[in-house]
Structures are given as C-alpha cells and as structure tokens.
Design an enzyme around this catalytic site. Structure first.
Site, mmCIF file in Angstrom:
data_model
loop_
_atom_site.group_PDB
_atom_site.id
_atom_site.type_symbol
_atom_site.label_atom_id
_atom_site.label_comp_id
_atom_site.label_asym_id
_atom_site.label_seq_id
_atom_site.Cartn_x
_atom_site.Cartn_y
_atom_site.Cartn_z
ATOM 1 N N THR A 142 0.849 -1.200 0.000
ATOM 2 C CA THR A 142 0.000 0.000 0.000
ATOM 3 C C THR A 142 0.884 1.250 0.000
ATOM 4 O OG1 THR A 142 -0.138 0.129 2.411
ATOM 5 C CG2 THR A 142 -1.804 -1.225 1.294
ATOM 6 N N LYS A 180 7.955 1.860 2.944
ATOM 7 C CA LYS A 180 9.022 2.389 3.808
ATOM 8 C C LYS A 180 8.527 2.702 5.229
ATOM 9 C CE LYS A 180 9.795 5.539 0.568
ATOM 10 N NZ LYS A 180 9.313 4.938 -0.660
ATOM 11 N N GLU A 222 13.341 -5.844 1.046
ATOM 12 C CA GLU A 222 14.317 -5.428 0.026
ATOM 13 C C GLU A 222 13.769 -4.303 -0.852
ATOM 14 O OE1 GLU A 222 17.703 -6.922 -0.590
ATOM 15 O OE2 GLU A 222 17.552 -4.886 -1.322
ATOM 16 N N VAL A 261 14.068 0.045 -0.462
ATOM 17 C CA VAL A 261 15.152 0.944 -0.888
ATOM 18 C C VAL A 261 15.789 0.411 -2.174
ATOM 19 C CG1 VAL A 261 17.184 2.244 -0.128
ATOM 20 C CG2 VAL A 261 15.688 1.230 1.578
ATOM 21 N N GLY A 297 7.710 11.581 -15.005
ATOM 22 C CA GLY A 297 7.100 10.700 -14.012
ATOM 23 C C GLY A 297 8.041 10.326 -12.877
ATOM 24 N N GLU A 328 6.799 13.535 -8.085
ATOM 25 C CA GLU A 328 5.363 13.699 -7.851
ATOM 26 C C GLU A 328 4.964 15.143 -8.164
ATOM 27 O OE1 GLU A 328 3.396 11.256 -6.108
ATOM 28 O OE2 GLU A 328 5.099 9.894 -6.253
ATOM 29 N N ASP A 383 12.365 11.589 1.688
ATOM 30 C CA ASP A 383 12.334 10.210 1.167
ATOM 31 C C ASP A 383 13.691 9.541 1.423
ATOM 32 O OD1 ASP A 383 11.251 8.024 -0.755
ATOM 33 O OD2 ASP A 383 13.164 8.608 -1.653
ATOM 34 N N LYS A 416 14.880 6.316 4.027
ATOM 35 C CA LYS A 416 15.735 5.191 3.611
ATOM 36 C C LYS A 416 16.961 5.073 4.530
ATOM 37 C CE LYS A 416 13.815 5.380 -0.992
ATOM 38 N NZ LYS A 416 13.810 6.082 -2.280
ATOM 39 N N GLY A 470 10.498 1.552 -10.350
ATOM 40 C CA GLY A 470 9.978 0.892 -11.548
ATOM 41 C C GLY A 470 9.171 -0.336 -11.162
HETATM 42 N N1 LIG Z 1 6.411 2.469 -7.586
HETATM 43 C C1 LIG Z 1 7.685 2.183 -7.304
HETATM 44 O O1 LIG Z 1 8.577 2.192 -8.179
HETATM 45 C C2 LIG Z 1 8.066 1.814 -5.899
HETATM 46 C C3 LIG Z 1 9.400 1.411 -5.640
HETATM 47 C C4 LIG Z 1 9.749 0.996 -4.339
HETATM 48 C C5 LIG Z 1 8.792 1.021 -3.322
HETATM 49 N N2 LIG Z 1 7.517 1.452 -3.604
HETATM 50 C C6 LIG Z 1 6.529 1.428 -2.517
HETATM 51 O O2 LIG Z 1 5.609 0.365 -2.781
HETATM 52 C C7 LIG Z 1 4.313 0.705 -2.257
HETATM 53 C C8 LIG Z 1 3.281 0.601 -3.381
HETATM 54 O O3 LIG Z 1 3.609 1.538 -4.388
HETATM 55 P P1 LIG Z 1 2.754 1.666 -5.726
HETATM 56 O O4 LIG Z 1 3.548 2.530 -6.623
HETATM 57 O O5 LIG Z 1 2.308 0.317 -6.163
HETATM 58 O O6 LIG Z 1 1.472 2.474 -5.170
HETATM 59 P P2 LIG Z 1 0.052 2.646 -5.906
HETATM 60 O O7 LIG Z 1 0.203 2.452 -7.368
HETATM 61 O O8 LIG Z 1 -0.525 3.899 -5.367
HETATM 62 O O9 LIG Z 1 -0.812 1.397 -5.352
HETATM 63 C C9 LIG Z 1 -1.213 1.290 -4.023
HETATM 64 C C10 LIG Z 1 -2.209 0.173 -3.876
HETATM 65 O O10 LIG Z 1 -2.570 0.060 -2.492
HETATM 66 C C11 LIG Z 1 -3.993 0.009 -2.387
HETATM 67 N N3 LIG Z 1 -4.432 0.483 -1.086
HETATM 68 C C12 LIG Z 1 -4.449 1.752 -0.602
HETATM 69 N N4 LIG Z 1 -4.952 1.751 0.657
HETATM 70 C C13 LIG Z 1 -5.260 0.475 0.951
HETATM 71 C C14 LIG Z 1 -5.849 -0.164 2.082
HETATM 72 N N5 LIG Z 1 -6.196 0.524 3.167
HETATM 73 N N6 LIG Z 1 -6.051 -1.502 2.035
HETATM 74 C C15 LIG Z 1 -5.723 -2.223 0.940
HETATM 75 N N7 LIG Z 1 -5.157 -1.671 -0.157
HETATM 76 C C16 LIG Z 1 -4.931 -0.344 -0.153
HETATM 77 C C17 LIG Z 1 -4.462 0.870 -3.526
HETATM 78 O O11 LIG Z 1 -5.834 0.599 -3.818
HETATM 79 P P3 LIG Z 1 -6.769 1.769 -4.470
HETATM 80 O O12 LIG Z 1 -6.140 2.096 -5.800
HETATM 81 O O13 LIG Z 1 -8.091 1.133 -4.594
HETATM 82 O O14 LIG Z 1 -6.709 2.916 -3.509
HETATM 83 C C18 LIG Z 1 -3.520 0.396 -4.639
HETATM 84 O O15 LIG Z 1 -3.961 -0.837 -5.155
HETATM 85 C C19 LIG Z 1 4.446 2.130 -1.695
HETATM 86 O O16 LIG Z 1 4.612 2.031 -0.294
HETATM 87 C C20 LIG Z 1 5.681 2.692 -2.374
HETATM 88 O O17 LIG Z 1 6.345 3.657 -1.592
HETATM 89 C C21 LIG Z 1 7.148 1.831 -4.856
#
Ligand SMILES: NC(=O)c1ccc[n+]([C@@H]2O[C@H](COP(=O)([O-])OP(=O)(O)OC[C@H]3O[C@@H](n4cnc5c(N)ncnc54)[C@H](OP(=O)(O)O)[C@@H]3O)[C@@H](O)[C@H]2O)c1
Length: 339
Positions: free
Chosen positions: A99, A128, A152, A155, A209, A212, A223, A227, A320
């Site tokens: 999430t 995180k 893993e 970060v 992208g 934010e 951020d 880490k 990614g």
């Molecule tokens: N994107 C990257 O490259 C990346 C890299 C490393 C780490 N991360 C970390 O990985 C995590 C996910 O990132 P993401 O990019 O996949 O985020 P995202 O695209 O915003 O997806 C988040 C997901 O979590 C769901 N969610 C939100 N609140 C929830 C709840 N209370 N119960 C159940 N599900 C819930 C959302 O559902 P809805 O859409 O229905 O709200 C969505 O499916 C984050 O913590 C981020 O910091 C991301």
C-alpha cells in the site's frame, strides 16, 4: 506458497507480471509454485479463492478499473470489511504489503503487518513507513510469532542493497555506507549540471514521471531520510525518529553552485550517510574519483566501507514496476529457500 496481496497498484501489478513471466523457471529451477489466494485494494474491492486466483484475469480486471470484473466462480469470496479482516480470515503463508507509504503515521501498512504477524503469516513489504518507524517492535513481534519480515523493495527497488549489507557482507564490519537513494533528486542535479536551472530540471523530472506533483518529500530530502532509517535498522539494528536526523534537501542548490563545483572538477550529489553513530542526508560536492560521482540520472547507488573489503559499491535502478516486482520475488525466493 499461498500469498495474500495487499495493494494492487504499480508494484502489485508489476510483481504479478514478473510472477507470470517467471512461473516456469520458478517451478523447474526453484521448485516454487506461488499461488495468489487473496487480494485487497483500498477502493477497488477484495477477492479470495482458496484454490488460487488466475493472474491474467486478475491483471485484466484491475486494468478495467476494479476487481468486480474478475469472473465469478464457486468458492470465490468478495466480502471483507477491510484488508485486516481479509488477512485474518484467509489461510495463507505470506502477506505482501504494497500500500502507499505514509512516513508520518506508517499506516495502514503497520496495522496490516501486525495483523499478518498475529495470524502467523510471513511478510514482504515495499512500504518504507513501517520499517522506518516501527522496525524493532515489528521484528520482535515477528520473532515471537516465528515468522519473517523482509523489505528489500523499500530501498533501491530490486537493486539488492539490503541483502548486500545484511547478508552478503555479513562477517565484515560496516564502518559507514553512503548512498544516492533518491532518483528524482539525482536526476535534477544531473540535469542542472547539463545546464538547466532548478525549476526547469524539476519540471522535466515531473514530466518524465520521476517526481510527484508535490515533490517536497524528494527535493527536501525526506524520502532519502526514511531510507537512512531503514538502513540504520537493517545494518545496525538502530531505530531513531525521522525528525532527529540531520536532513537537507536540494532546494538550496543553485545553478551557480553546480557550475562552481564543475569548475573545481567536482559534482553535487544528495548523499545519504549511514554509520553506527547515526545518519544524515545532505548535498555534497564529490571529487571525480569518488564512485558515487559517476552515478547519473535517476540511477541509485550505495557504497559500503567495511573492515575486510574496503569500499564495495552497488549501482542500479531505484524504482519501476518490474524492478520493484523483482525485489519482492527475491525476498520470496529467500523465504522459500529457508522453508
Ligand atoms: N512504484 C515504485 O517504483 C516503488 C518502488 C519501491 C517502493 N515502492 C513502494 O511500494 C508501495 C506501493 O507503491 P505503488 O507505486 O504500487 O502504489 P500505488 O500504485 O498507489 O498502489 C497502491 C495500492 O494500495 C492500495 N491500497 C491503498 N490503501 C489500501 C488499504 N487501506 N487496504 C488495501 N489496499 C490499499 C491501492 O488501492 P486503491 O487504488 O483502490 O486505492 C492500490 O492498489 C508504496 O509504499 C511505495 O512507496 C514503490
């Protein structure tokens, strides 16, 4: 390996795509046949099937907007109060917590992880918040419940910095680690060196992208600071509050500063420093013979200084969907090898 997926956004979908692509190799080479038995989202519904959900149909339904598009069948349950209810009621070996990160509250992820531990399920997270804020409490609870928490993906995505520091360099004493752990700021600094001013470089990072719409967590260093807390916990078992770290972002760096460094044969980088004494995040001028000086664009890196190995540097992707999906797969394989 029965898996519950909490969150099916970029990372959740990326992980499923990686799983789909690697299914044959995982089966033949690793004897691993993971089964997704349940999925929870924030606003797009829930699914649970003890026989395992169909990954292509799962991906197709979420791409159409929500899980109501997943075909109905006997034994399929869609009725859960929330993710915690689902984690408690569904029989599984492992919960993936994917999430969105909240660095202030670390919720809802911490409650999801606690519910997984309480029901004796292992946890892999990309989030995180809980690791930066509640490492000791969660690790102790996991130890008492005889389950593992792996992180893993928190970060440098799939670039294995946690495994390198914790597992592969075990036996060395880590004196210090320095990292470039925020791709957005590294991209902005690289573009400023190419002649753009701060505002134009930030706009470009947003258009691509990397950054934010509200870039403050990246450009003000928070951020990277989160880490640092994860590294401190992972490498030294240390837990300190986020606001006690010395954190400076890149918003005060001007085109003149970059030019002055360049003229002196140096390069500005936002450096996260971690040592047994604590950590910091600061823009620093690095000489060109520093391995971190050559890490350009959105790339990440970490350089460990240890007693037996001197300096060991790891460079790779920091974000990614498939890179982060791979980090989760790597943790999954580590759990599978121990089972
Ligand atoms: N994107 C990257 O490259 C990346 C890299 C490393 C780490 N991360 C970390 O990985 C995590 C996910 O990132 P993401 O990019 O996949 O985020 P995202 O695209 O915003 O997806 C988040 C997901 O979590 C769901 N969610 C939100 N609140 C929830 C709840 N209370 N119960 C159940 N599900 C819930 C959302 O559902 P809805 O859409 O229905 O709200 C969505 O499916 C984050 O913590 C981020 O910091 C991301």
């Amino acid at each position: 390996m029965k898996i519950i997926l909490i969150g099916l956004g970029t990372v959740g979908q990326g992980f499923l795509e990686v799983l789909q692509k690697k299914a044959d190799i995982l089966k033949t080479e690793q004897n691993l046949m993971p089964q997704i038995v349940a999925v929870a989202t924030g606003s797009r519904g829930f699914l649970a099937d003890p026989d395992g959900l169909d990954i292509p149909q799962l991906l197709e339904s979420i791409k159409k907007g929500n899980l109501s598009h997943y075909p109905q069948k006997d034994g399929l349950d869609r009725n859960f109060a929330d993710a915690i209810d689902l984690i408690r009621r569904v029989d599984a070996d492992l919960v993936l917590e994917l999430t969105p990160t909240n660095l202030q509250t670390a919720e809802p992820a911490t409650s999801h992880i606690q519910a997984a531990i309480d029901s004796k399920k292992h946890v892999i997270t990309a989030n995180k918040g809980p690791i930066a804020k509640h490492y000791q409490k969660l690790m102790q609870a996991a130890k008492n419940a005889k389950v593992e928490i792996r992180f893993e993906a928190t970060v440098m995505a799939g670039t294995p910095c946690i495994a390198l520091g914790r597992e592969l360099l075990a036996g060395c004493e880590i004196k210090e680690a320095r990292g470039i752990v925020n791709g957005t700021t590294n991209y902005i600094l690289s573009q400023m060196e190419n002649g753009l001013d701060y505002a134009a470089a930030l706009k470009q990072a947003q258009d691509l992208g990397y950054a934010e719409t509200d870039p403050s967590a990246d450009v003000e260093g928070w951020d990277a600071a989160a880490k640092v807390l994860i590294f401190l916990a992972a490498f030294f078992g240390k837990e300190i509050p986020l606001d006690s770290l010395d954190v400076t972002g890149i918003t005060g760096i001007s085109a003149e500063d970059i030019h002055e460094a360049k003229t002196a044969g140096e390069r500005y980088k936002l450096i996260a420093t971690i040592s047994p004494k604590g950590g910091s995040v600061k823009p620093m001028r690095l000489p060109m013979d520093d391995p971190l000086a050559h890490v350009g664009g959105a790339t990440n890196a970490i350089s460990f200084k240890t007693d037996l190995m001197g300096e060991t540097t790891l460079i790779g992707k920091g974000a990614g969907k498939h890179e982060t999906g791979f980090a989760i797969l790597a943790d999954l394989l580590a759990l599978h090898r121990k089972a």
